[in-house]
Design a protein around this motif. Structure first.
Motif, PDB file in Angstrom:
ATOM      1  N   TRP A 107       0.828  -1.215   0.000  1.00  0.00           N
ATOM      2  CA  TRP A 107       0.000   0.000   0.000  1.00  0.00           C
ATOM      3  C   TRP A 107       0.861   1.263   0.000  1.00  0.00           C
ATOM      4  CZ3 TRP A 107      -1.189   4.637   2.041  1.00  0.00           C
ATOM      5  CH2 TRP A 107      -2.443   5.186   1.720  1.00  0.00           C
ATOM      6  N   ARG A 111       2.915   4.437  -3.353  1.00  0.00           N
ATOM      7  CA  ARG A 111       2.473   5.830  -3.264  1.00  0.00           C
ATOM      8  C   ARG A 111       3.566   6.770  -2.748  1.00  0.00           C
ATOM      9  NH1 ARG A 111      -1.692   2.376  -2.192  1.00  0.00           N
ATOM     10  NH2 ARG A 111      -3.730   2.902  -3.111  1.00  0.00           N
ATOM     11  N   GLU A 240      -7.470  -4.125  -0.028  1.00  0.00           N
ATOM     12  CA  GLU A 240      -6.803  -2.842  -0.203  1.00  0.00           C
ATOM     13  C   GLU A 240      -5.298  -2.999  -0.383  1.00  0.00           C
ATOM     14  OE1 GLU A 240     -10.727  -2.301   1.603  1.00  0.00           O
ATOM     15  OE2 GLU A 240      -9.034  -3.598   2.123  1.00  0.00           O
ATOM     16  N   GLU A 243      -4.627  -4.840  -4.104  1.00  0.00           N
ATOM     17  CA  GLU A 243      -4.954  -4.073  -5.310  1.00  0.00           C
ATOM     18  C   GLU A 243      -3.747  -3.793  -6.186  1.00  0.00           C
ATOM     19  OE1 GLU A 243      -7.015  -0.477  -4.443  1.00  0.00           O
ATOM     20  OE2 GLU A 243      -8.866  -1.480  -3.841  1.00  0.00           O
ATOM     21  N   GLN A 293      -7.827   6.567  -3.475  1.00  0.00           N
ATOM     22  CA  GLN A 293      -8.053   5.142  -3.703  1.00  0.00           C
ATOM     23  C   GLN A 293      -9.546   4.833  -3.765  1.00  0.00           C
ATOM     24  OE1 GLN A 293      -6.662   2.583  -0.515  1.00  0.00           O
ATOM     25  NE2 GLN A 293      -6.423   0.837  -1.894  1.00  0.00           N
ATOM     26  N   LYS A 297     -11.708   3.485  -7.010  1.00  0.00           N
ATOM     27  CA  LYS A 297     -12.512   2.250  -6.917  1.00  0.00           C
ATOM     28  C   LYS A 297     -13.952   2.537  -7.334  1.00  0.00           C
ATOM     29  CE  LYS A 297     -11.735  -0.384  -3.437  1.00  0.00           C
ATOM     30  NZ  LYS A 297     -11.685  -0.979  -2.065  1.00  0.00           N
TER      31      LYS A 297
END
Length: 301
Positions: A107, A111, A240, A243, A293, A297
């Motif tokens: 996650w 980023r 999450e 993904e 995010q 989605k």
């Protein structure tokens, strides 16, 4: 070195001797004047000497008080200097954040190119561990942890609630729902010890539950994702976190059946850091990325 008298009593005397006032000492120490007087009486009784004497409306130091006060003043000044230096270093240095490896890899890392490291107050020092560290002991300043938000003595701000689903390498299970269930009954299911609700997913699957041939419990949820992506079996994983691997085309949801995990990811910190600018900066940045995010989605739905 053991101090043979109560530290609070010494602190009360040092403040009273410096101000030559019980009232002003009480204001500095945020206690009542009677509490300061009690501490002074306790100290004098334990030392067997008189330290302060009231002359009319004034306080004066006795000879014994004059001998003791300078040492205490110097000692408490050194303590204040040391504590101040530590607080200054923590306030101006990088925010030390402890994170689960799977969250950091799947996650956060994708980023980090958006994180403003160069801006003042955004510096980070990231450590990853499978188990939560002792924030109260100063091992780290804050953590991004997985759970129900209940960590005694710590503040916890919810980042997002987690959902879980069953994942495999693309093409690992094909055909109708019943054919896929049959195929998965011969598969190895990888489950992280942090995934406490994987049975909930199994029981909620229409046509299920699935009973895999083998259940392999592992220490890291990142390992379960990697094992499934490499074709070693299937994995119950946090959607999450999965993904990023799904976007790479290395993983897919077997049934498209996300279920609430009943847990979430939280920003956790001691109450002393509640007003810390670095923590506030990180929290704001995380929430911005989470909103993005969710918007992505929703747009893809």
């Amino acid at each position: 070195m053991r101090i043979p008298v109560p530290l609070n009593a010494l602190r009360a005397f040092e403040a009273a001797a410096r101000h030559l006032s019980i009232k002003d000492a009480a204001l500095e120490l945020a206690v009542t004047p009677s509490a300061v007087s009690h501490q002074l009486r306790t100290l004098e009784a334990m030392l067997g000497v008189e330290l302060l004497r009231r002359i009319g409306t004034r306080l004066e130091l006795t000879d014994a008080g004059c001998r003791l006060a300078p040492s205490l003043n110097q000692g408490f000044a050194l303590i204040a200097e040391g504590v101040g230096a530590l607080r200054e270093a923590r306030r101006d240095g990088p925010l030390r954040v402890n994170i689960l490896p799977a969250f950091a890899t799947h996650w956060l890392a994708p980023r980090l190119n958006l994180y403003p490291f160069e801006q003042r107050g955004f510096s980070l020092q990231i450590s990853t561990t499978q188990d939560n560290v002792d924030l109260a002991a100063g091992v780290a300043d804050a953590g991004i942890w997985y759970g129900d938000g209940q960590w005694p003595g710590l503040q916890a701000d919810l980042l997002f609630e987690a959902t879980i689903d069953l994942y495999s390498r693309p093409g690992f299970a094909v055909g109708t729902r019943w054919e896929r269930i049959e195929q998965l009954s011969r598969a190895n299911l990888f489950v992280s010890r942090h995934c406490l609700s994987w049975r909930r997913w199994m029981d909620s699957l229409p046509g299920g539950p699935i009973e895999p041939a083998v259940i392999t419990r592992v220490d890291s949820s990142g390992l379960t994702v990697q094992a499934a992506a490499d074709g070693g079996g299937v994995s119950i994983a946090v959607c999450e976190l999965a993904e990023s691997v799904v976007r790479e085309g290395r993983l897919e949801s077997v049934f498209g059946h996300p279920v609430s995990a009943g847990l979430g990811f939280w920003l956790v910190y001691p109450d002393a850091l509640r007003e810390d600018r670095r923590l506030d900066n990180l929290r704001g940045w995380l929430r911005s990325r989470i909103r993005e995010q969710l918007a992505q989605k929703a747009a893809a739905a």
